[in-house]
Scaffold this motif. Structure first.
Motif, PDB file in Angstrom:
ATOM      1  N   LYS A   1       0.807  -1.217   0.000  1.00  0.00           N
ATOM      2  CA  LYS A   1       0.000   0.000   0.000  1.00  0.00           C
ATOM      3  C   LYS A   1       0.845   1.275   0.000  1.00  0.00           C
ATOM      4  O   LYS A   1       0.314   2.371  -0.109  1.00  0.00           O
ATOM      5  CB  LYS A   1      -0.927   0.013   1.208  1.00  0.00           C
ATOM      6  CG  LYS A   1      -1.972  -1.095   1.193  1.00  0.00           C
ATOM      7  CD  LYS A   1      -2.848  -1.036   2.436  1.00  0.00           C
ATOM      8  CE  LYS A   1      -3.893  -2.154   2.417  1.00  0.00           C
ATOM      9  NZ  LYS A   1      -4.728  -2.124   3.657  1.00  0.00           N
ATOM     10  N   LEU A   2       2.159   1.120   0.158  1.00  0.00           N
ATOM     11  CA  LEU A   2       3.056   2.266   0.227  1.00  0.00           C
ATOM     12  C   LEU A   2       4.383   1.897  -0.412  1.00  0.00           C
ATOM     13  O   LEU A   2       4.963   0.860  -0.101  1.00  0.00           O
ATOM     14  CB  LEU A   2       3.282   2.667   1.690  1.00  0.00           C
ATOM     15  CG  LEU A   2       4.287   3.785   1.972  1.00  0.00           C
ATOM     16  CD1 LEU A   2       3.761   5.115   1.435  1.00  0.00           C
ATOM     17  CD2 LEU A   2       4.563   3.899   3.467  1.00  0.00           C
ATOM     18  N   SER A   3       4.852   2.761  -1.321  1.00  0.00           N
ATOM     19  CA  SER A   3       6.155   2.518  -1.936  1.00  0.00           C
ATOM     20  C   SER A   3       7.131   3.657  -1.698  1.00  0.00           C
ATOM     21  O   SER A   3       8.314   3.534  -2.017  1.00  0.00           O
ATOM     22  CB  SER A   3       5.986   2.300  -3.450  1.00  0.00           C
ATOM     23  OG  SER A   3       5.403   3.438  -4.061  1.00  0.00           O
ATOM     24  N   ALA A   4       6.670   4.757  -1.125  1.00  0.00           N
ATOM     25  CA  ALA A   4       7.525   5.931  -0.919  1.00  0.00           C
ATOM     26  C   ALA A   4       8.683   5.615   0.021  1.00  0.00           C
ATOM     27  O   ALA A   4       8.490   4.950   1.036  1.00  0.00           O
ATOM     28  CB  ALA A   4       6.707   7.080  -0.337  1.00  0.00           C
ATOM     29  N   PRO A   5       9.879   6.091  -0.300  1.00  0.00           N
ATOM     30  CA  PRO A   5      10.989   5.989   0.653  1.00  0.00           C
ATOM     31  C   PRO A   5      10.647   6.743   1.930  1.00  0.00           C
ATOM     32  O   PRO A   5      10.019   7.804   1.883  1.00  0.00           O
ATOM     33  CB  PRO A   5      12.159   6.649  -0.073  1.00  0.00           C
ATOM     34  CG  PRO A   5      11.768   6.676  -1.513  1.00  0.00           C
ATOM     35  CD  PRO A   5      10.283   6.759  -1.548  1.00  0.00           C
ATOM     36  N   MET A   6      11.058   6.211   3.067  1.00  0.00           N
ATOM     37  CA  MET A   6      10.807   6.846   4.363  1.00  0.00           C
ATOM     38  C   MET A   6      12.158   7.079   5.028  1.00  0.00           C
ATOM     39  O   MET A   6      12.914   6.137   5.272  1.00  0.00           O
ATOM     40  CB  MET A   6       9.924   5.957   5.233  1.00  0.00           C
ATOM     41  CG  MET A   6       8.675   5.427   4.541  1.00  0.00           C
ATOM     42  SD  MET A   6       7.415   6.682   4.269  1.00  0.00           S
ATOM     43  CE  MET A   6       6.593   6.644   5.850  1.00  0.00           C
ATOM     44  N   VAL A   7      12.444   8.328   5.341  1.00  0.00           N
ATOM     45  CA  VAL A   7      13.774   8.723   5.805  1.00  0.00           C
ATOM     46  C   VAL A   7      13.703   9.243   7.233  1.00  0.00           C
ATOM     47  O   VAL A   7      12.847  10.072   7.560  1.00  0.00           O
ATOM     48  CB  VAL A   7      14.363   9.816   4.884  1.00  0.00           C
ATOM     49  CG1 VAL A   7      15.758  10.217   5.345  1.00  0.00           C
ATOM     50  CG2 VAL A   7      14.382   9.343   3.434  1.00  0.00           C
ATOM     51  N   LEU A   8      14.611   8.769   8.083  1.00  0.00           N
ATOM     52  CA  LEU A   8      14.723   9.295   9.437  1.00  0.00           C
ATOM     53  C   LEU A   8      15.457  10.632   9.370  1.00  0.00           C
ATOM     54  O   LEU A   8      16.606  10.692   8.941  1.00  0.00           O
ATOM     55  CB  LEU A   8      15.493   8.311  10.323  1.00  0.00           C
ATOM     56  CG  LEU A   8      15.604   8.671  11.812  1.00  0.00           C
ATOM     57  CD1 LEU A   8      14.233   8.629  12.478  1.00  0.00           C
ATOM     58  CD2 LEU A   8      16.572   7.711  12.517  1.00  0.00           C
ATOM     59  N   GLY A   9      14.788  11.718   9.759  1.00  0.00           N
ATOM     60  CA  GLY A   9      15.423  13.022   9.644  1.00  0.00           C
ATOM     61  C   GLY A   9      14.604  14.127  10.271  1.00  0.00           C
ATOM     62  O   GLY A   9      13.398  13.987  10.500  1.00  0.00           O
ATOM     63  N   ASP A  10      15.283  15.236  10.551  1.00  0.00           N
ATOM     64  CA  ASP A  10      14.688  16.409  11.180  1.00  0.00           C
ATOM     65  C   ASP A  10      14.178  17.358  10.103  1.00  0.00           C
ATOM     66  O   ASP A  10      14.922  17.734   9.194  1.00  0.00           O
ATOM     67  CB  ASP A  10      15.749  17.098  12.043  1.00  0.00           C
ATOM     68  CG  ASP A  10      15.195  18.210  12.915  1.00  0.00           C
ATOM     69  OD1 ASP A  10      14.111  18.733  12.604  1.00  0.00           O
ATOM     70  OD2 ASP A  10      15.857  18.558  13.906  1.00  0.00           O
ATOM     71  N   ALA A  11      12.923  17.767  10.221  1.00  0.00           N
ATOM     72  CA  ALA A  11      12.326  18.667   9.220  1.00  0.00           C
ATOM     73  C   ALA A  11      13.034  20.014   9.156  1.00  0.00           C
ATOM     74  O   ALA A  11      12.930  20.723   8.157  1.00  0.00           O
ATOM     75  CB  ALA A  11      10.856  18.880   9.532  1.00  0.00           C
ATOM     76  N   LEU A  12      13.764  20.369  10.198  1.00  0.00           N
ATOM     77  CA  LEU A  12      14.479  21.648  10.215  1.00  0.00           C
ATOM     78  C   LEU A  12      15.811  21.576   9.486  1.00  0.00           C
ATOM     79  O   LEU A  12      16.447  22.610   9.237  1.00  0.00           O
ATOM     80  CB  LEU A  12      14.722  22.104  11.658  1.00  0.00           C
ATOM     81  CG  LEU A  12      13.480  22.466  12.463  1.00  0.00           C
ATOM     82  CD1 LEU A  12      13.869  22.826  13.892  1.00  0.00           C
ATOM     83  CD2 LEU A  12      12.727  23.617  11.822  1.00  0.00           C
ATOM     84  N   CYS A  13      16.214  20.367   9.140  1.00  0.00           N
ATOM     85  CA  CYS A  13      17.514  20.194   8.457  1.00  0.00           C
ATOM     86  C   CYS A  13      17.422  18.969   7.558  1.00  0.00           C
ATOM     87  O   CYS A  13      18.002  17.922   7.844  1.00  0.00           O
ATOM     88  CB  CYS A  13      18.621  20.044   9.495  1.00  0.00           C
ATOM     89  SG  CYS A  13      20.296  20.015   8.813  1.00  0.00           S
ATOM     90  N   LEU A  14      16.720  19.107   6.464  1.00  0.00           N
ATOM     91  CA  LEU A  14      16.478  17.976   5.577  1.00  0.00           C
ATOM     92  C   LEU A  14      17.730  17.603   4.794  1.00  0.00           C
ATOM     93  O   LEU A  14      18.447  18.484   4.307  1.00  0.00           O
ATOM     94  CB  LEU A  14      15.342  18.316   4.610  1.00  0.00           C
ATOM     95  CG  LEU A  14      13.969  18.532   5.253  1.00  0.00           C
ATOM     96  CD1 LEU A  14      12.989  19.129   4.249  1.00  0.00           C
ATOM     97  CD2 LEU A  14      13.426  17.224   5.824  1.00  0.00           C
ATOM     98  N   PRO A  15      17.992  16.323   4.651  1.00  0.00           N
ATOM     99  CA  PRO A  15      19.198  15.868   3.951  1.00  0.00           C
ATOM    100  C   PRO A  15      19.014  15.843   2.434  1.00  0.00           C
ATOM    101  O   PRO A  15      19.213  14.822   1.770  1.00  0.00           O
ATOM    102  CB  PRO A  15      19.406  14.456   4.514  1.00  0.00           C
ATOM    103  CG  PRO A  15      18.012  13.971   4.779  1.00  0.00           C
ATOM    104  CD  PRO A  15      17.241  15.185   5.242  1.00  0.00           C
ATOM    105  N   VAL A  16      18.630  16.998   1.881  1.00  0.00           N
ATOM    106  CA  VAL A  16      18.361  17.103   0.448  1.00  0.00           C
ATOM    107  C   VAL A  16      18.936  18.418  -0.079  1.00  0.00           C
ATOM    108  O   VAL A  16      19.097  19.382   0.678  1.00  0.00           O
ATOM    109  CB  VAL A  16      16.836  17.048   0.155  1.00  0.00           C
ATOM    110  CG1 VAL A  16      16.246  15.710   0.593  1.00  0.00           C
ATOM    111  CG2 VAL A  16      16.107  18.191   0.840  1.00  0.00           C
ATOM    112  N   PRO A  17      19.221  18.493  -1.394  1.00  0.00           N
ATOM    113  CA  PRO A  17      19.757  19.724  -1.967  1.00  0.00           C
ATOM    114  C   PRO A  17      18.699  20.822  -2.057  1.00  0.00           C
ATOM    115  O   PRO A  17      17.505  20.549  -1.978  1.00  0.00           O
ATOM    116  CB  PRO A  17      20.204  19.297  -3.380  1.00  0.00           C
ATOM    117  CG  PRO A  17      20.173  17.807  -3.387  1.00  0.00           C
ATOM    118  CD  PRO A  17      19.167  17.390  -2.368  1.00  0.00           C
ATOM    119  N   PRO A  18      19.121  22.064  -2.255  1.00  0.00           N
ATOM    120  CA  PRO A  18      18.166  23.162  -2.454  1.00  0.00           C
ATOM    121  C   PRO A  18      17.306  22.921  -3.699  1.00  0.00           C
ATOM    122  O   PRO A  18      17.743  22.318  -4.672  1.00  0.00           O
ATOM    123  CB  PRO A  18      19.061  24.392  -2.642  1.00  0.00           C
ATOM    124  CG  PRO A  18      20.353  24.034  -1.979  1.00  0.00           C
ATOM    125  CD  PRO A  18      20.516  22.557  -2.197  1.00  0.00           C
TER     126      PRO A  18
END
Length: 238
Positions: free
Chosen positions: A101-118
């Protein structure tokens, strides 16, 4: 920031929120459906519709919990990625992955410092977590960093009705009934904290002005179900 001395602040709040959601994760979905009479499902679908992005757009769901909004995003034709501070919540989401029912990757992380590029996301959703972050302005700054120009955000949160009679009834239900039922079926301390945590929220106009100051336009606020929930949407300024 809340002036209630009974509510944790700073890093104490981070630790408290993580521990609380780890504790209530196994029955979180059950309590959400029961305590909102399943209105939370309707609110989430509304949040997704208000994005108004093209199919296959990449949308990050912050404080994704067990993946409710991620599943709605996928059903709407978006590519979703979930982020959450609670490892317990992400473990609870595994049942949906296991059942297909779910295929999205789920990442442990803080919304104030997301581990993604701008400018890496076309859109962002967040359900019932604005009051749980340490720094709301910092969250809005991070949204501005991550969302591409022209991208959309859709932020769902609880609220208090403006009608005095509804507000009184809501306070009784939110402050008394929810902790009672939550204590019987899950963790009473957590479900006592959740109603109190509304005190962290700033006045609506202040929140909307802060978003606009962080580079968002077409900032809109909608009251849902008589004012017991609210939805804030905006577009990243080009």
């Amino acid at each position: 920031m809340s002036g209630d001395p009974s509510l944790p602040q700073g890093q104490d709040k981070v630790a408290a929120v993580r521990s609380m959601f780890d504790a209530i994760a196994p029955r979180y979905d059950l309590l959400n459906r029961l305590l909102t009479f399943s209105m939370d499902c309707r609110w989430r679908r509304r949040s997704v519709r208000e994005l108004g992005l093209p199919a296959e757009s990449l949308v990050f769901d912050l404080a994704c919990g067990t993946g409710d909004l991620c599943r709605d995003l996928e059903s709407a034709g978006y590519r979703a990625v979930g982020f959450d501070l609670s490892a317990g919540m992400l473990r609870a989401a595994q049942k949906y992955r296991d059942s297909g029912k779910l295929s999205a990757p789920m990442v442990l992380g803080d919304a104030l410092c997301l581990p993604v590029p701008p400018e890496s996301a076309d859109g962002i959703t967040c359900g019932f977590a604005l009051r749980n972050v340490v720094d709301l302005d910092g969250l809005f700054a991070e949204l501005a960093r991550v969302v591409r120009p022209g991208g959309r955000i859709s932020l769902l949160e609880v609220a208090e009705p403006s009608n005095p009679i509804m507000r009184l009834g809501h306070r009784v239900y939110f402050g008394k009934v929810i902790p009672l039922i939550g204590g019987l079926l899950s963790d009473r301390t957590a479900y006592e904290y959740l109603p109190k945590s509304v005190a962290y929220m700033p006045p609506t106009e202040e929140m909307l002005d802060t978003l606009a100051g962080r580079g968002f336009e077409a900032v809109q606020h909608q009251s849902l179900s008589g004012g017991i929930a609210q939805l804030v949407t905006a577009t990243r300024r080009r």
